[in-house]
Scaffold this active site. Sequence first.
Site, PDB file in Angstrom:
ATOM      1  N   SER A 138     -20.586-115.045  57.027  1.00  0.00           N
ATOM      2  CA  SER A 138     -19.224-115.412  56.620  1.00  0.00           C
ATOM      3  C   SER A 138     -18.240-115.500  57.764  1.00  0.00           C
ATOM      4  CB  SER A 138     -18.703-114.380  55.614  1.00  0.00           C
ATOM      5  OG  SER A 138     -18.479-113.128  56.255  1.00  0.00           O
TER       6      SER A 138
ATOM      7  N   CYS B 284     -41.737 -78.843  54.665  1.00  0.00           N
ATOM      8  CA  CYS B 284     -40.457 -79.550  54.643  1.00  0.00           C
ATOM      9  C   CYS B 284     -39.293 -78.690  54.161  1.00  0.00           C
ATOM     10  CB  CYS B 284     -40.589 -80.817  53.804  1.00  0.00           C
ATOM     11  SG  CYS B 284     -39.216 -81.983  54.074  1.00  0.00           S
TER      12      CYS B 284
ATOM     13  N   GLU C 138     -45.863 -84.896  55.332  1.00  0.00           N
ATOM     14  CA  GLU C 138     -45.985 -84.487  53.930  1.00  0.00           C
ATOM     15  C   GLU C 138     -46.604 -85.609  53.092  1.00  0.00           C
ATOM     16  OE1 GLU C 138     -43.105 -82.217  50.669  1.00  0.00           O
ATOM     17  OE2 GLU C 138     -42.217 -83.317  52.337  1.00  0.00           O
TER      18      GLU C 138
ATOM     19  N   LYS D 188     -46.856 -76.274  47.881  1.00  0.00           N
ATOM     20  CA  LYS D 188     -45.442 -76.123  48.261  1.00  0.00           C
ATOM     21  C   LYS D 188     -44.757 -75.154  47.296  1.00  0.00           C
ATOM     22  CE  LYS D 188     -41.569 -79.055  49.719  1.00  0.00           C
ATOM     23  NZ  LYS D 188     -41.123 -80.468  49.896  1.00  0.00           N
TER      24      LYS D 188
END
Length: 750
Positions: free
Chosen positions: A398, A210, A62, A149
């Site tokens: 750490s 999509c 896309e 789309k």
Amino acid sequence: MPFGNLFELLHPFLSSSTQVFKQILSCSLNQWAMDFEGNFERILTSIRIAKERGATLRVGPELEITGYGCLDHFLEGVSTLAHRDTAELNETMAGDTCLHSWEVLAQILKADETQGIVCDIGMPVMHKNVIYNCRIIIHNGKILLIRPKMWMANNGNYRELRYFTPWMKHRETEDHYLPRIIQAVTAQTKVPFGDAVVSTVDTCIGVELCEELFTPASPHILMGLDGVEVFTNSSGSHHELRKLHTRVELIREATQKLGGIYLYANQQGCDGDRLYYDGCALIAVNGHIVAQGSQFSLQDVEVVTATVDLEDVRSHRATSSRSMQAASAERYQRIEVDFSLSDEGTASVVNIEDLVISSRRPEIRYHKPEEEIALGPACWLWDYLRRSRTQGYFLPLSGGIDSCATAVIVHSMCRLVSEAAQKGDQAVISDARRIAGEAEDSDYLPTDPRDFANRIFHTCYMGTENSSAETRNRAKDLAVAIGSYHTDLNMDSLVTAVRNLFGLITGFKPQFRAHGGSNAENLALQNIQARHTTMGEDAPSLTSGDRLGYGCANVDESLRGYLTKRPQLNATFSADVNPIGGISKTDLKKFIAYAQSTFELPILENFLTAVPTAELEPITETYVQADEADMGMTYDELSVFGRLRKVEKCGPYSMFTKLVHEWGSFLSPTQVAEKVKHFFFEYARNRHKMTTLTPSYHAEQYSPDDNRFDMRPFLYPSRFPWQFRKIDAAAATLPDKSTVHPAEAKDKMA
């Protein structure tokens, strides 16, 4: 009968009755928002590979020309460079982003690579002053169709309606007048724009974009009933843990009931923000996946191909119920092209292997969540590192599991780089040489992940008088195991200077709670230590060049607000990027256990068994600071609270009612009520911290990433008086059904 004689016997029938695609190709491209030149090269490379493999149809991701994540760049002003000199229509292109898209498309149309193949290309298009997210279907230097789309992704990480308008004229097209830079290439003045399908000599192709696959009434249903046999889906779908199953099942279902060939192409890599697009291009036939690309890869261009037989689709569709529905289906306009995708009538290139390949059903590859954590953030970090033009990463190590997980993800990245270099990936090798400070003509090869880490990854233990020997040693041992360049800094002089300055100004010297100080003094002294790690981070950059600083707050701590503005309680909140900021503590522990065996790092066992602690308070014979005790809730509980709050959209009362049922066997209604109220109180009063979270890799649906993914206020009535009263009233009337001892409750929640 010998195999060769059998083939000769079948030869005439094969040439007259089968329609076998030479190849169909779907691809994953590592596109980068606004990188028009790079995106163009990657598109052209994918088409070139398609041609080399004999493909007749190529589908890309896309918005591949611009990159999916351009965001507000899609809204840039209007250019008049493309005005048509006609009285009836003054057609313009949108500003820079759309203008450059047309310029790139013109180059693609002119390229020799696009001759003799149908290509599905993605870019934004302005039609009648409205910007649409479009697919451009091209063949032999001509535009066949611009398909906008129709259904937009507009939740979670996506805000497509902010930039684009959906095409609402279903099964209708209009004329789109092309800009002059395209007219000069195609000799076309106008092309169809809208919801139509492309009809070749041998089949019919329909486009789905999509989100349209995820909608209840997906376009492929009506297209398939009207005779469309090949569906393309160009996607910009990001990675989340455990998400791939949904995508695969939707594609399988789309062609199982309907029949057809489905080509799914996806963006891959870090597009420029918190998302990692995980590729995994797919080709499905009649409900079966016949080709699958990798989900995590350092390659910029990855293609998957399959040879399929159209007759398989037609046989699958030969059912009475489907035929009855198809007979009454509404018609789509067909854009005709004199081109055949199949080898009908050319028996010389058809063989038995071609005929059976579409029936092959390779096992679908799914990564376990701990593997996804090892691979997704690692690929994201590599893209971020090479595209930011920096020289490496810096991490305050750490000795706790969060910074450990971050370091191991970097180790995974170095392993991926090493594997790619061993395979001769020149793009990865070139980037690795530059990042490691080597000359372009250097013969350095990053084939050893520990050596490469030593060049690009600096770690530092920033201890104070409250730090233990155990955490210091764990940090050092891990650094040795993964090969990072490690230093040990003592921050006491900085912390003491601030405390002395405060005492000099106010005449008051704050004390830790263990030494008789108040809770306010105790918290202030912890924050002083945490904030001064920021200064410690700058020291290595004086000698090691431009490096990106890592944060390592997990998603649960961010949700709870268990961090100090600027730095985080147990690492750094003033960092550049955070690879674990969207991952739960529970999943991080599973990842460390996975990495211990897979990466052969036995030192990780010490991190798994250590109690999470910020080590910002003095250790006494009766007290050792522990994160879960400080937070007033466990990490497992936080994961549950986060999912209910965000994914299941629960407020305080509905969360209580759900958890009374889920936790009722080991907690009383009153205990559940107290936990829910405590979570919402702490979440509400710390929500402001989430407005400045370090940009994090997005991996969880309950990420509290403010103003980007989690759209909620940061000023709350933190005691929720109405809601909490309702919870208390309900808890008082419900029976206590708990039968499990409180000591076992944590195991039950986990």
